[in-house]
Design a protein around this motif. Structure first.
Motif, PDB file in Angstrom:
ATOM      1  N   ASP A  10      89.822  60.324  81.156  1.00 35.40           N
ATOM      2  CA  ASP A  10      89.261  59.144  80.507  1.00 35.40           C
ATOM      3  C   ASP A  10      88.358  58.483  81.545  1.00 35.40           C
ATOM      4  N   ALA A  11      87.914  57.280  81.288  1.00 36.80           N
ATOM      5  CA  ALA A  11      86.941  56.636  82.176  1.00 36.80           C
ATOM      6  C   ALA A  11      87.512  56.256  83.535  1.00 36.80           C
ATOM      7  N   ALA A  12      88.831  56.271  83.675  1.00 35.48           N
ATOM      8  CA  ALA A  12      89.440  55.810  84.925  1.00 35.48           C
ATOM      9  C   ALA A  12      90.175  56.887  85.708  1.00 35.48           C
ATOM     10  N   ARG A  13      90.557  57.968  85.053  1.00 34.57           N
ATOM     11  CA  ARG A  13      91.299  59.003  85.770  1.00 34.57           C
ATOM     12  C   ARG A  13      91.038  60.367  85.130  1.00 34.57           C
ATOM     13  N   ALA A  14      91.192  61.388  85.964  1.00 32.06           N
ATOM     14  CA  ALA A  14      91.047  62.765  85.500  1.00 32.06           C
ATOM     15  C   ALA A  14      92.108  63.615  86.167  1.00 32.06           C
ATOM     16  N   VAL A  30      96.160  71.093  89.535  1.00 31.19           N
ATOM     17  CA  VAL A  30      95.266  71.474  90.614  1.00 31.19           C
ATOM     18  C   VAL A  30      94.863  70.245  91.414  1.00 31.19           C
ATOM     19  N   GLU A  31      94.457  69.206  90.684  1.00 31.24           N
ATOM     20  CA  GLU A  31      93.905  68.035  91.358  1.00 31.24           C
ATOM     21  C   GLU A  31      93.941  66.830  90.414  1.00 31.24           C
ATOM     22  N   ALA A  32      93.999  65.652  90.994  1.00 30.10           N
ATOM     23  CA  ALA A  32      93.922  64.409  90.231  1.00 30.10           C
ATOM     24  C   ALA A  32      92.854  63.523  90.863  1.00 30.10           C
ATOM     25  N   LEU A  33      92.023  62.940  90.028  1.00 32.35           N
ATOM     26  CA  LEU A  33      90.975  62.022  90.480  1.00 32.35           C
ATOM     27  C   LEU A  33      91.186  60.690  89.788  1.00 32.35           C
ATOM     28  N   SER A  34      90.844  59.613  90.478  1.00 30.13           N
ATOM     29  CA  SER A  34      90.916  58.305  89.824  1.00 30.13           C
ATOM     30  C   SER A  34      89.712  57.474  90.226  1.00 30.13           C
ATOM     31  N   HIS A  35      89.395  56.547  89.352  1.00 33.91           N
ATOM     32  CA  HIS A  35      88.258  55.657  89.567  1.00 33.91           C
ATOM     33  C   HIS A  35      88.705  54.262  89.134  1.00 33.91           C
ATOM     34  N   SER A  36      89.287  53.525  90.062  1.00 35.45           N
ATOM     35  CA  SER A  36      89.897  52.236  89.732  1.00 35.45           C
ATOM     36  C   SER A  36      88.882  51.210  89.235  1.00 35.45           C
ATOM     37  N   PHE A  79      81.872  57.664  87.226  1.00 39.35           N
ATOM     38  CA  PHE A  79      83.023  58.556  87.329  1.00 39.35           C
ATOM     39  C   PHE A  79      82.744  59.895  86.647  1.00 39.35           C
ATOM     40  N   ALA A  80      82.057  59.869  85.515  1.00 41.78           N
ATOM     41  CA  ALA A  80      81.695  61.116  84.839  1.00 41.78           C
ATOM     42  C   ALA A  80      80.802  61.966  85.732  1.00 41.78           C
ATOM     43  N   ARG A  81      79.888  61.340  86.451  1.00 46.71           N
ATOM     44  CA  ARG A  81      79.001  62.054  87.376  1.00 46.71           C
ATOM     45  C   ARG A  81      79.817  62.678  88.515  1.00 46.71           C
ATOM     46  N   GLN A  82      80.790  61.930  89.026  1.00 44.13           N
ATOM     47  CA  GLN A  82      81.654  62.424  90.104  1.00 44.13           C
ATOM     48  C   GLN A  82      82.463  63.634  89.627  1.00 44.13           C
ATOM     49  N   LEU A  83      83.020  63.556  88.432  1.00 38.22           N
ATOM     50  CA  LEU A  83      83.813  64.653  87.884  1.00 38.22           C
ATOM     51  C   LEU A  83      82.927  65.866  87.591  1.00 38.22           C
ATOM     52  N   ALA A  84      81.744  65.641  87.051  1.00 41.54           N
ATOM     53  CA  ALA A  84      80.814  66.745  86.771  1.00 41.54           C
ATOM     54  C   ALA A  84      80.428  67.459  88.062  1.00 41.54           C
ATOM     55  N   GLU A  85      80.225  66.722  89.122  1.00 41.81           N
ATOM     56  CA  GLU A  85      79.886  67.322  90.413  1.00 41.81           C
ATOM     57  C   GLU A  85      81.059  68.142  90.950  1.00 41.81           C
ATOM     58  N   ARG A  86      82.275  67.633  90.802  1.00 39.38           N
ATOM     59  CA  ARG A  86      83.461  68.371  91.248  1.00 39.38           C
ATOM     60  C   ARG A  86      83.600  69.683  90.475  1.00 39.38           C
ATOM     61  N   LEU A  87      83.339  69.649  89.180  1.00 38.38           N
ATOM     62  CA  LEU A  87      83.422  70.863  88.366  1.00 38.38           C
ATOM     63  C   LEU A  87      82.324  71.855  88.748  1.00 38.38           C
ATOM     64  N   ILE A 101      88.001  70.898  78.019  1.00 39.24           N
ATOM     65  CA  ILE A 101      87.925  69.466  78.312  1.00 39.24           C
ATOM     66  C   ILE A 101      88.654  68.696  77.220  1.00 39.24           C
ATOM     67  N   VAL A 102      89.627  67.910  77.633  1.00 42.88           N
ATOM     68  CA  VAL A 102      90.355  67.019  76.741  1.00 42.88           C
ATOM     69  C   VAL A 102      90.094  65.620  77.277  1.00 42.88           C
ATOM     70  N   ALA A 103      89.320  64.834  76.532  1.00 41.05           N
ATOM     71  CA  ALA A 103      88.925  63.533  77.062  1.00 41.05           C
ATOM     72  C   ALA A 103      88.800  62.500  75.949  1.00 41.05           C
ATOM     73  N   ALA A 104      88.907  61.248  76.354  1.00 40.15           N
ATOM     74  CA  ALA A 104      88.661  60.147  75.427  1.00 40.15           C
ATOM     75  C   ALA A 104      87.247  60.325  74.861  1.00 40.15           C
ATOM     76  N   PRO A 105      87.026  60.056  73.580  1.00 38.16           N
ATOM     77  CA  PRO A 105      85.740  60.356  72.949  1.00 38.16           C
ATOM     78  C   PRO A 105      84.513  59.822  73.678  1.00 38.16           C
ATOM     79  N   SER A 106      84.522  58.575  74.125  1.00 38.62           N
ATOM     80  CA  SER A 106      83.342  58.033  74.796  1.00 38.62           C
ATOM     81  C   SER A 106      83.116  58.694  76.151  1.00 38.62           C
ATOM     82  N   PHE A 107      84.205  59.018  76.839  1.00 35.06           N
ATOM     83  CA  PHE A 107      84.071  59.683  78.136  1.00 35.06           C
ATOM     84  C   PHE A 107      83.645  61.133  77.958  1.00 35.06           C
ATOM     85  N   LEU A 108      84.109  61.773  76.911  1.00 32.82           N
ATOM     86  CA  LEU A 108      83.711  63.152  76.635  1.00 32.82           C
ATOM     87  C   LEU A 108      82.199  63.246  76.447  1.00 32.82           C
TER      88      LEU A 108
END
Length: 149
Positions: A10-14, A30-36, A79-87, A101-108
């Motif tokens: 979602d917009a705050a964690r992956a 594998v990994e957890a990311l967060s964006h407080s 955060f979406a940019r950060q996650l896309a770069e990690r992928l 990808i399983v994500a909240a609709p707006s974040f997807l």
């Protein structure tokens, strides 16, 4: 065998999980990311209140100016940019062959726009659902299709 990565976000964690094969048995974290910053209120993200200006149609009234973009949306996109770069990095390193990808609709939608072209081609399923609070991989598996590719 083909390695599948499952991104739950979602917009705050992956959360990134990995499994083998079409049936995706034995899912592991594998990994957890967060964006407080995405959890913060808009008033906490901006330093000042919007300025004021004179009305454009004449008259003596002054009006509060509106921010051109929502600070919460900016943080979601960051955060979406950060996650896309990690992928992108993981794909180029050969960490996965298929991506779900399983994500909240707006974040997807935001993530979809930012994915690298080669990474986007590995996406075999997109599920517009916020299941970031599901902890156990076995419970998360219930939200996925029977076969992932």
């Amino acid at each position: 065998m083909n390695n599948v990565w499952i991104v739950v976000a979602d917009a705050a964690r992956a959360r990134i999980l990995s499994c083998e094969g079409r049936a995706c048995s034995n899912m592991q974290d594998v990994e957890a990311l967060s964006h407080s910053e995405s959890r913060a209120h808009n008033q906490d993200l901006v330093s000042d209140r919007p300025g004021r200006s004179w009305g454009s149609t004449g008259g003596d009234g002054r009006h509060a100016m509106q921010d051109p973009t929502d600070p919460g949306v900016q943080e979601r996109d960051r955060f979406a940019r950060q996650l896309a770069e990690r992928l992108r990095e993981a794909h180029h390193a050969g960490s996965f062959q298929h991506l779900v990808i399983v994500a909240a609709p707006s974040f997807l939608g935001a993530l979809r726009e930012l994915l690298d072209r080669q990474v986007a081609q590995t996406v075999t399923a997109e599920i517009a659902k916020n299941v970031t609070k599901v902890e156990k991989p076995a419970d998360l598996r219930k939200h996925l299709p029977d076969f992932l590719y």
